[in-house]
Design an enzyme around this catalytic site. Structure first.
Site, short mmCIF file in Angstrom:
data_model
loop_
_atom_site.label_atom_id
_atom_site.label_comp_id
_atom_site.label_asym_id
_atom_site.label_seq_id
_atom_site.Cartn_x
_atom_site.Cartn_y
_atom_site.Cartn_z
N SER A 181 60.00 -5.59 -0.92
CA SER A 181 58.38 -5.88 -1.03
C SER A 181 58.26 -6.09 -2.50
CB SER A 181 58.54 -4.13 -1.53
OG SER A 181 58.83 -3.22 -0.53
N TYR A 198 57.45 -10.88 8.46
CA TYR A 198 57.69 -9.94 7.08
C TYR A 198 58.66 -9.37 7.00
CZ TYR A 198 57.43 -5.37 5.12
OH TYR A 198 57.88 -4.48 4.32
N TYR A 203 54.98 1.97 -5.81
CA TYR A 203 54.90 3.72 -4.68
C TYR A 203 54.28 5.02 -5.34
CZ TYR A 203 59.45 0.39 -3.21
OH TYR A 203 59.66 -0.77 -2.45
#
Ligand code: GLN
Length: 430
Positions: free
Chosen positions: A64, A189, A241
């Site tokens: 990420s 992705y 997050y």
């Protein structure tokens, strides 16, 4: 001297080396086989000097941490307005892989959760997945200052197991957020999540953000400052997050973590940090990574909201070389607040001189707001029957061809001469 910083870094890392809490990411088999003890940190100064401690040469997948960079690429390529039409900037308070969109706009809440990251991939120009990916790889590599490669096993595994990401992509397509085939977008992705990086790569990528888009190692401008500012903003609010509040309070740096165990953190204008340790907490952040960043921030004073500099520092000296002439000498970086202080100081002292000279020959950098304020100062003085001159050899305030050219001098001596002439002419009573 570099050894001093090195000792600091080694010490801070060793403080957390014994922590064994957390668990390896387990959604794909490749991530369960990494060495749980791996622990490295790299720190790049804003001029590109890198300190490394522990497993700084160990490669792991970016996961990420790719998200802010693809978001930056989309901003860079199609502009903020077009990106904003498809991806929000609000923290979601949800897990990174939540299958959700903003209920009102029907777009992903931000680019740091999977939904927003997948949407960002679809905004990157390219007729085919390969073309998009080539652009992404070139962009990331420019940030890192070396050509990055993907881990083919991780990529294959991500692709094989990515049901949830598929659900997200198809949901986005149904809301008109994704252009093109969702599987093509996902393929890119999955590839971007599979880039192998080291903590030193991350530190260099972070340093490029810290420098407003210029890679300090290669000197290359990778993207512009407005793109960086927007990217860092969403890293602050959404990068860790749903632990963003904790992180900003305790560490205070725009950051992004990945389930591969990496964290990238940026102190704008100052340093770029890359950390790696694969044991994750319940929110998906590296346990030792978070603790290490916390210590670095505390012990090295890296919190971005530390109020450190008094803006009075802008005025270096105020002196009177002759009767009725006062010089205001400024230095450093002049932004709105510093210029405001200068203008107010001149205003306050205005009854004690006939000519005010603003010396900006020691100013390093200035922004438009400060330039506007300072160049308007002579008109304000003129309205009070005084004169305002400016010593500006490098043209930081008065550019070539400016309407204020007649008040600009290259040296303080010339300006003082002109001030004396002005006083002789205007106040011949003396
Ligand atoms: N490849 C992972 C995913 O998309 C990355 C998630 C992450 O690092 N948080 O689920």
């Amino acid at each position: 001297m570099a050894a001093l910083v090195q000792q600091y870094l080694d010490l801070i890392r060793s403080e957390h080396a014994g922590v064994a809490e957390g668990a390896l990411a387990s959604y794909i088999p490749e991530l369960t086989t990494v060495d749980p003890d791996g622990f490295g940190v790299s720190l790049s100064s804003s001029d590109g000097f890198v300190y490394e401690s522990g497993d700084a040469a160990l490669e792991f997948t970016i996961q990420s941490i790719s998200k802010p960079f693809t978001y930056a690429l989309a901003l860079d390529q199609i502009g903020q307005r077009a990106v904003d039409a498809k991806i929000g900037v609000e923290p979601s308070g949800e897990a990174f892989n939540e299958i959700s969109v903003d209920p009102a706009t029907k777009t992903p809440k931000n680019p740091m959760i999977n939904a927003g990251a997948i949407a960002a991939v679809s905004l990157v120009p390219g007729a085919t997945p390969d073309e998009k990916f080539a652009l992404i790889r070139e962009f990331y590599s420019a940030f890192a200052g070396r050509q990055l490669e993907i881990d083919p096993q991780v990529y294959a595994s991500e692709k094989r197991t990515g049901s949830r990401n598929r659900a997200i992509a198809y949901m986005l397509a149904s809301f008109g957020v994704l252009d093109g085939d969702p599987d093509d977008v996902l393929d890119v992705y999955f590839r971007q999540c599979s880039f192998n990086v080291t903590t030193t790569d991350l530190a260099r990528m972070a340093a490029t953000l810290a420098r407003g888009g210029i890679n300090p190692m290669t000197g290359r401008r990778v993207t512009d400052a407005a793109v960086v500012r927007r990217t860092l903003s969403v890293m602050v609010t959404c990068g860790m997050y749903d632990a963003a509040g904790d992180w900003v309070s305790a560490v205070g740096m725009p950051a992004k973590s990945g389930v591969g165990g990496g964290i990238v953190a940026v102190l704008p204008g100052q340093v770029g940090i890359g950390v790696y340790s694969p044991l994750l907490d319940a929110k998906g952040n590296s346990v030792r990574g978070v603790r290490l960043c916390r210590s670095l921030s505390e012990q090295l004073g890296l919190h971005f909201l530390t109020v450190s500099r008094d803006s009075r520092a802008t005025l270096r000296a105020v002196y009177q070389p002759h009767d009725n002439i006062r010089v205001y000498e400024t230095h450093g970086d002049l932004l709105f607040c510093g210029a405001e202080q200068v203008v107010r100081t001149v205003d306050r002292g205005c009854d004690d001189f006939r000519v005010g000279i603003l010396d900006v020959s020691r100013v390093d950098d200035i922004d438009d707001a400060a330039r506007g304020l300072l160049s308007g100062m002579s008109a304000a003085l003129r309205d009070r029957g005084k004169a305002g001159l400016i010593v500006d050899p490098d043209r930081v305030v008065i550019p070539d061809g400016s309407e204020f050219e007649n008040i600009r001098y290259a040296t303080i001596e010339q300006a003082v001469d002109a001030a004396q002439t002005f006083i002789r002419e205007q106040f011949s009573d003396r």
